[in-house]
Design a protein around this motif. Structure first.
Motif, mmCIF file in Angstrom:
data_model
loop_
_atom_site.group_PDB
_atom_site.id
_atom_site.type_symbol
_atom_site.label_atom_id
_atom_site.label_comp_id
_atom_site.label_asym_id
_atom_site.label_seq_id
_atom_site.Cartn_x
_atom_site.Cartn_y
_atom_site.Cartn_z
ATOM 1 N N THR A 119 0.836 -1.206 0.000
ATOM 2 C CA THR A 119 0.000 0.000 0.000
ATOM 3 C C THR A 119 0.867 1.251 0.000
ATOM 4 O OG1 THR A 119 -1.728 -1.219 1.183
ATOM 5 C CG2 THR A 119 -1.889 1.190 1.195
ATOM 6 N N GLY A 120 1.960 1.242 0.759
ATOM 7 C CA GLY A 120 2.886 2.374 0.788
ATOM 8 C C GLY A 120 3.504 2.642 -0.572
ATOM 9 N N LEU A 121 3.871 1.586 -1.279
ATOM 10 C CA LEU A 121 4.418 1.752 -2.635
ATOM 11 C C LEU A 121 3.380 2.370 -3.564
ATOM 12 C CD1 LEU A 121 6.414 -1.560 -3.137
ATOM 13 C CD2 LEU A 121 7.341 0.762 -3.025
ATOM 14 N N LEU A 122 2.131 1.907 -3.460
ATOM 15 C CA LEU A 122 1.069 2.466 -4.304
ATOM 16 C C LEU A 122 0.803 3.932 -3.960
ATOM 17 C CD1 LEU A 122 -1.409 -0.550 -4.360
ATOM 18 C CD2 LEU A 122 0.028 0.276 -6.242
ATOM 19 N N LEU A 123 0.818 4.262 -2.661
ATOM 20 C CA LEU A 123 0.601 5.659 -2.266
ATOM 21 C C LEU A 123 1.709 6.559 -2.778
ATOM 22 C CD1 LEU A 123 -0.676 5.386 1.403
ATOM 23 C CD2 LEU A 123 -1.965 6.100 -0.611
ATOM 24 N N GLY A 124 2.916 6.044 -2.817
ATOM 25 C CA GLY A 124 4.046 6.835 -3.286
ATOM 26 C C GLY A 124 3.988 7.140 -4.769
ATOM 27 N N SER A 125 3.162 6.402 -5.505
ATOM 28 C CA SER A 125 3.053 6.648 -6.946
ATOM 29 C C SER A 125 1.623 7.053 -7.299
ATOM 30 C CB SER A 125 3.497 5.398 -7.724
ATOM 31 O OG SER A 125 2.730 4.271 -7.335
ATOM 32 N N VAL A 126 0.767 6.107 -7.613
ATOM 33 C CA VAL A 126 -0.586 6.434 -8.071
ATOM 34 C C VAL A 126 -1.467 7.001 -6.965
ATOM 35 C CG1 VAL A 126 -0.543 4.771 -9.960
ATOM 36 C CG2 VAL A 126 -1.404 4.054 -7.741
ATOM 37 N N GLY A 127 -1.189 6.653 -5.716
ATOM 38 C CA GLY A 127 -2.000 7.134 -4.600
ATOM 39 C C GLY A 127 -1.814 8.598 -4.286
ATOM 40 N N ARG A 128 -0.746 9.187 -4.796
ATOM 41 C CA ARG A 128 -0.480 10.609 -4.546
ATOM 42 C C ARG A 128 -1.660 11.478 -4.987
ATOM 43 N NH1 ARG A 128 3.159 14.363 -3.483
ATOM 44 N NH2 ARG A 128 3.230 16.250 -4.716
ATOM 45 N N GLY A 129 -2.231 11.160 -6.148
ATOM 46 C CA GLY A 129 -3.374 11.919 -6.648
ATOM 47 C C GLY A 129 -4.594 11.754 -5.758
ATOM 48 N N VAL A 130 -4.785 10.564 -5.219
ATOM 49 C CA VAL A 130 -5.927 10.308 -4.332
ATOM 50 C C VAL A 130 -5.771 11.118 -3.044
ATOM 51 C CG1 VAL A 130 -7.090 8.534 -2.949
ATOM 52 C CG2 VAL A 130 -6.332 8.012 -5.283
ATOM 53 N N LEU A 131 -4.585 11.068 -2.448
ATOM 54 C CA LEU A 131 -4.349 11.833 -1.215
ATOM 55 C C LEU A 131 -4.419 13.331 -1.471
ATOM 56 C CD1 LEU A 131 -1.441 9.824 0.472
ATOM 57 C CD2 LEU A 131 -3.863 9.820 1.079
ATOM 58 N N GLY A 132 -3.894 13.780 -2.605
ATOM 59 C CA GLY A 132 -3.958 15.204 -2.950
ATOM 60 C C GLY A 132 -5.392 15.666 -3.137
ATOM 61 N N GLY A 133 -6.216 14.826 -3.763
ATOM 62 C CA GLY A 133 -7.628 15.150 -3.931
ATOM 63 C C GLY A 133 -8.349 15.216 -2.594
#
Length: 151
Positions: A119-133
């Motif tokens: 999950t941390g790896l995903l947040l560091g890449s594609v998840g960044r947009g989700v967290l930013g939103g």
């Protein structure tokens, strides 16, 4: 380990934003999409700190909040089903000359198990947009709560 930095501008003052960050009453999800009422539990609370469990979608963490510095709120992960190590969040506030506030948010995610590491790896890449939103929604909700409108 993923470290993600976001910067936003808000019409809210740092005091208004901190008041929302440290409001642990039901309905918190209206301000913070990743904090569902069914996970929300306040373990202890003082004038400039709290220890709270929150989360959503099967992911939870117990955070130690510290807002003793009026320009910064530090949330340190104490326990979680996914996160360990240096995990947590920091919100720093800088008042700007035009009356707005610059918000710098840093999210650190260090997985404590296989699911957490993935999950941390995903947040560091594609998840960044989700967290930013999610942060943009939070900024808008804080401004709305304080009846602040953009010109």
């Amino acid at each position: 380990m993923a470290t993600i930095h976001f910067t936003e501008r808000t019409l809210a003052t740092q005091e208004q934003f901190v008041a929302c960050l440290t409001d642990f009453t039901p309905g918190r999800r209206e301000l913070f999409p990743n904090s569902a009422d069914e996970f929300l539990r306040v373990h202890s609370e003082g004038p400039d700190h709290a220890e709270v469990t929150e989360g959503s979608g099967g992911v939870w963490e117990r955070l130690r909040y510290d807002w003793s510095d009026p320009h910064r709120v530090v949330m340190t992960t104490v326990d979680s089903n996914l996160w360990g190590g240096a995990s947590g969040h920091t919100y720093a506030f800088t008042p700007l000359p035009d009356g707005t506030t610059r918000l710098d948010a840093v999210v650190v995610r260090e997985g404590k198990n296989l699911k957490g590491r993935i999950t941390g790896l995903l947040l560091g890449s594609v998840g960044r947009g989700v967290l930013g939103g999610a942060l943009k929604k939070t900024v808008a909700a804080v401004e709305s709560r304080h009846r602040l409108t953009r010109a």
